[in-house]
Structure formats: C-alpha cells, structure tokens
Write a protein that holds these residues in place. Structure first.
Motif, PDB file in Angstrom:
ATOM      1  N   ASP A   1       5.162  -6.944   4.001  1.00 36.38           N
ATOM      2  CA  ASP A   1       4.194  -7.414   3.714  1.00 36.38           C
ATOM      3  C   ASP A   1       3.337  -7.211   2.829  1.00 36.38           C
ATOM      4  OD1 ASP A   1       4.738  -9.737   5.903  1.00 36.38           O
ATOM      5  OD2 ASP A   1       3.970  -7.859   7.148  1.00 36.38           O
ATOM      6  N   VAL A   2       3.109  -7.691   1.557  1.00 35.93           N
ATOM      7  CA  VAL A   2       2.361  -7.083   0.357  1.00 35.93           C
ATOM      8  C   VAL A   2       1.078  -8.132  -0.008  1.00 35.93           C
ATOM      9  CG1 VAL A   2       2.224  -6.224  -1.804  1.00 35.93           C
ATOM     10  CG2 VAL A   2       4.330  -6.070  -0.385  1.00 35.93           C
ATOM     11  N   PHE A   3      -0.080  -7.745  -0.241  1.00 38.06           N
ATOM     12  CA  PHE A   3      -1.160  -8.613  -0.805  1.00 38.06           C
ATOM     13  C   PHE A   3      -1.763  -7.704  -1.725  1.00 38.06           C
ATOM     14  CE2 PHE A   3      -5.915  -9.539  -0.958  1.00 38.06           C
ATOM     15  CZ  PHE A   3      -5.641 -10.881  -0.975  1.00 38.06           C
ATOM     16  N   SER A   4      -1.869  -8.435  -2.990  1.00 37.52           N
ATOM     17  CA  SER A   4      -2.729  -7.710  -4.167  1.00 37.52           C
ATOM     18  C   SER A   4      -3.440  -8.697  -4.903  1.00 37.52           C
ATOM     19  CB  SER A   4      -1.417  -7.142  -5.032  1.00 37.52           C
ATOM     20  OG  SER A   4      -0.644  -8.128  -5.701  1.00 37.52           O
ATOM     21  N   ILE A   5      -4.366  -8.155  -5.412  1.00 33.99           N
ATOM     22  CA  ILE A   5      -5.341  -8.808  -6.258  1.00 33.99           C
ATOM     23  C   ILE A   5      -5.618  -7.810  -7.404  1.00 33.99           C
ATOM     24  CG2 ILE A   5      -6.579 -10.147  -4.590  1.00 33.99           C
ATOM     25  CD1 ILE A   5      -8.583  -8.001  -4.656  1.00 33.99           C
ATOM     26  N   THR A   6      -6.408  -8.223  -8.361  1.00 37.15           N
ATOM     27  CA  THR A   6      -6.597  -7.358  -9.643  1.00 37.15           C
ATOM     28  C   THR A   6      -6.680  -6.096  -9.491  1.00 37.15           C
ATOM     29  OG1 THR A   6      -8.683  -8.191  -9.927  1.00 37.15           O
ATOM     30  CG2 THR A   6      -7.176  -9.383 -11.209  1.00 37.15           C
ATOM     31  N   VAL A   7      -7.581  -5.804  -8.263  1.00 36.30           N
ATOM     32  CA  VAL A   7      -8.152  -4.191  -8.097  1.00 36.30           C
ATOM     33  C   VAL A   7      -7.430  -3.553  -6.913  1.00 36.30           C
ATOM     34  CG1 VAL A   7     -10.169  -4.738  -9.828  1.00 36.30           C
ATOM     35  CG2 VAL A   7     -10.116  -4.949  -7.133  1.00 36.30           C
ATOM     36  N   ASN A   8      -6.565  -4.275  -6.342  1.00 34.89           N
ATOM     37  CA  ASN A   8      -6.275  -3.718  -4.794  1.00 34.89           C
ATOM     38  C   ASN A   8      -5.046  -4.062  -4.440  1.00 34.89           C
ATOM     39  OD1 ASN A   8      -7.434  -2.216  -2.341  1.00 34.89           O
ATOM     40  ND2 ASN A   8      -6.441  -4.183  -1.708  1.00 34.89           N
ATOM     41  N   ILE A   9      -4.131  -3.117  -3.877  1.00 34.10           N
ATOM     42  CA  ILE A   9      -2.886  -3.590  -3.209  1.00 34.10           C
ATOM     43  C   ILE A   9      -2.822  -2.934  -2.176  1.00 34.10           C
ATOM     44  CG2 ILE A   9      -0.329  -3.208  -3.501  1.00 34.10           C
ATOM     45  CD1 ILE A   9      -0.632  -2.268  -6.283  1.00 34.10           C
ATOM     46  N   GLU A  10      -2.322  -3.844  -0.797  1.00 31.79           N
ATOM     47  CA  GLU A  10      -2.240  -3.482   0.529  1.00 31.79           C
ATOM     48  C   GLU A  10      -0.971  -3.803   0.774  1.00 31.79           C
ATOM     49  OE1 GLU A  10      -5.180  -5.389   2.732  1.00 31.79           O
ATOM     50  OE2 GLU A  10      -6.661  -4.415   1.923  1.00 31.79           O
ATOM     51  N   THR A  11      -0.045  -2.908   1.453  1.00 30.11           N
ATOM     52  CA  THR A  11       1.569  -2.940   1.623  1.00 30.11           C
ATOM     53  C   THR A  11       1.443  -2.690   3.227  1.00 30.11           C
ATOM     54  OG1 THR A  11       1.888  -2.848  -0.626  1.00 30.11           O
ATOM     55  CG2 THR A  11       3.902  -2.634   1.195  1.00 30.11           C
ATOM     56  N   THR A  12       2.210  -3.312   4.076  1.00 33.83           N
ATOM     57  CA  THR A  12       2.717  -3.132   5.535  1.00 33.83           C
ATOM     58  C   THR A  12       4.191  -3.031   5.259  1.00 33.83           C
ATOM     59  OG1 THR A  12       0.657  -3.578   6.479  1.00 33.83           O
ATOM     60  CG2 THR A  12       2.681  -3.241   7.901  1.00 33.83           C
ATOM     61  N   MET A  13       4.898  -2.092   5.626  1.00 31.52           N
ATOM     62  CA  MET A  13       6.224  -1.925   5.631  1.00 31.52           C
ATOM     63  C   MET A  13       6.805  -1.717   7.186  1.00 31.52           C
ATOM     64  SD  MET A  13       8.957   0.572   3.554  1.00 31.52           S
ATOM     65  CE  MET A  13       8.623   2.168   4.392  1.00 31.52           C
ATOM     66  N   HIS A  14       7.707  -2.551   7.571  1.00 28.48           N
ATOM     67  CA  HIS A  14       8.389  -2.400   8.839  1.00 28.48           C
ATOM     68  C   HIS A  14       9.696  -1.925   8.832  1.00 28.48           C
ATOM     69  CE1 HIS A  14       5.013  -5.044  10.229  1.00 28.48           C
ATOM     70  NE2 HIS A  14       5.167  -5.819   9.119  1.00 28.48           N
TER      71      HIS A  14
END
Length: 250
Positions: free
Chosen positions: A46-59
């Motif tokens: 599950d990846v969520f990114s905008i211009t200044v931030n990336i958040e990733t959760t890997m299962h």
C-alpha cells in the motif's frame, strides 16, 4: 527475515524518493515502489505519495513493514528520471542483490547535468527568442538575451541559500526587473514589458501546470491541486517582481 524485508522496502523507497525528486508523477512513483516490493516477495503493498511525502506499507505474509519519506529539493532532470525508470524495470525483471541496486542508484546520482556554460547560453537564447516572439525589436532581443545570461548565475546564487520554490522566483524576478530597468536606463533595449516577457519565460511553470492537470485527470486529486496551487503561486511571484520594479523605478 525482518531485517531483509526492511532492506527491500528501504531500496524501494530510495528509488521512489529519487523519482519524485527528479520530476516523476506520483502514480508512476507509487507503481514503481509497489512493483519493486512485489518483486522481492511482498504479498501486498500500500503506497500513498504526494509531492513532498511517500508512505509505504509492505505486507509479507502476516508481517507488516512501514516506512515514510519526506521529499525535499525537487527538480526536473529527465536524464536521471529515465535512468531511474530503467533501474526499476531492471529490478523487477532480475531481482538483483541489494548491493547492486545501491551501486546503480549511486551511479545515477552522479550523472552530470549540462555544462554550466551551456545552461547560461540556454537562458540567453530562451530570453532573446521569446522577446522577439512577443514583438520585441533587435535592441530588446539583445537586452533580454544578456539579462537572461546574467539571471542564471543569480538563480544559482539564490539556490545556495534557499530551496523555497516561491521565494526563489520572487527574488529572481526582482533581480531581473532591476536589470531590465538598468539596461533601459543605459540605452540598451526599448520596451520594458517585452524584455521582461522574454526573461519571464525562463521560469514560467508551464510543465508544472500541465502535470497538475494530468494528475487531476488520472485521479490524483490531492497532488493535482497541490501542483496547480504551486504553479499559480510561482507565476504570481515571477510577475510580482517585475511589476514592482516597473511601478517604482519606471
């Protein structure tokens, strides 16, 4: 296993961070991170990114790993972006050892930009050409080209002290307006507005605005709105500097 999984996620985030830094759209960044993680054994990403931030959760099975990155100092670099896209495809196809990926990332980071003298020439060419395009005469073109060449080192000097994407265009345009007024005062150039248009076209955020519309059309609403607001603020900053100099000195 936990350390190895975190290392895989770190590599995927490194690639995603570089993609955003060098001008990739958010959906491409998210897709690259997702594919790299899956290539190294993730069952869900599950990846969520905008211009200044990336958040990733890997299962991986019942284990979950999460990382967040803050993106700074973004710029547009097509050569590095192309190399990163090629690296992403290479990782997904060959699943190389992490040390190989790290080495290739370092090599991409060391790709040289165009020579500084060529960048100065490009600024002069852009300024002079657009000045003529919008109706400037020969004297206006010469003034716009010289000012464009001078604005490149000014821009480089400003970036040494600030990376603010609103502040830099404002200071840059104020310097450009002062140079325009000076050149008109010494008799080089005839029309302030036409010379200024040539200089303004160097930093006009056309690519950013186009990318913003593309983001909106493909469903990345948050990123699209951020890009549009940023492009409008940059355009206002550029115009404001030239208008202020014209109002107070001419």
């Amino acid at each position: 296993m936990e350390n190895t999984a975190n290392q895989y996620l770190t590599i995927a985030m490194d690639v995603g961070e570089k993609l955003l830094q060098y001008g990739a759209e958010t959906n491409r960044t998210e897709d690259s991170i997702r594919r790299i993680c899956i290539a190294y054994g993730a069952t869900r990403v599950d990846v969520f990114s905008i211009t200044v931030n990336i958040e990733t959760t890997m299962h991986i099975g019942y284990d979950t790993y999460t990382q967040t990155r803050r993106i700074q100092n973004t710029t547009m670099d097509i050569d590095k972006l192309s190399a990163l896209n090629e690296l992403s495809r290479y990782i997904c196809k060959n699943k190389p050892p992490l040390v190989v990926v790290e080495k290739r990332l370092n090599n991409i980071e060391e790709i040289q930009n165009y020579p500084y003298s060529l960048q100065v020439f490009a600024y002069a060419l852009i300024s002079g050409s657009f000045c003529v395009f919008f109706g400037g005469n020969f004297h206006d073109m010469i003034a716009a080209a010289i000012i464009g060449a001078l604005l490149k080192p000014i821009e480089s000097g400003i970036k040494k002290y600030s990376n603010n994407r609103i502040f830099i265009p404002l200071v840059w345009s104020l310097c450009g307006g002062l140079l325009n007024a000076f050149f008109l005062h010494i008799g080089i150039g005839d029309h302030y507005d036409l010379i200024a248009i040539g200089n303004i076209m160097i930093l006009i955020p056309g690519t950013a605005f186009t990318n913003a519309l593309r983001d909106l059309f493909i469903g990345d609403s948050i990123t699209g709105v951020i890009h549009i607001v940023e492009a409008i603020l940059v355009a206002i900053s550029i115009a404001l500097g030239f208008v202020c100099i014209h109002s107070f000195l001419l």
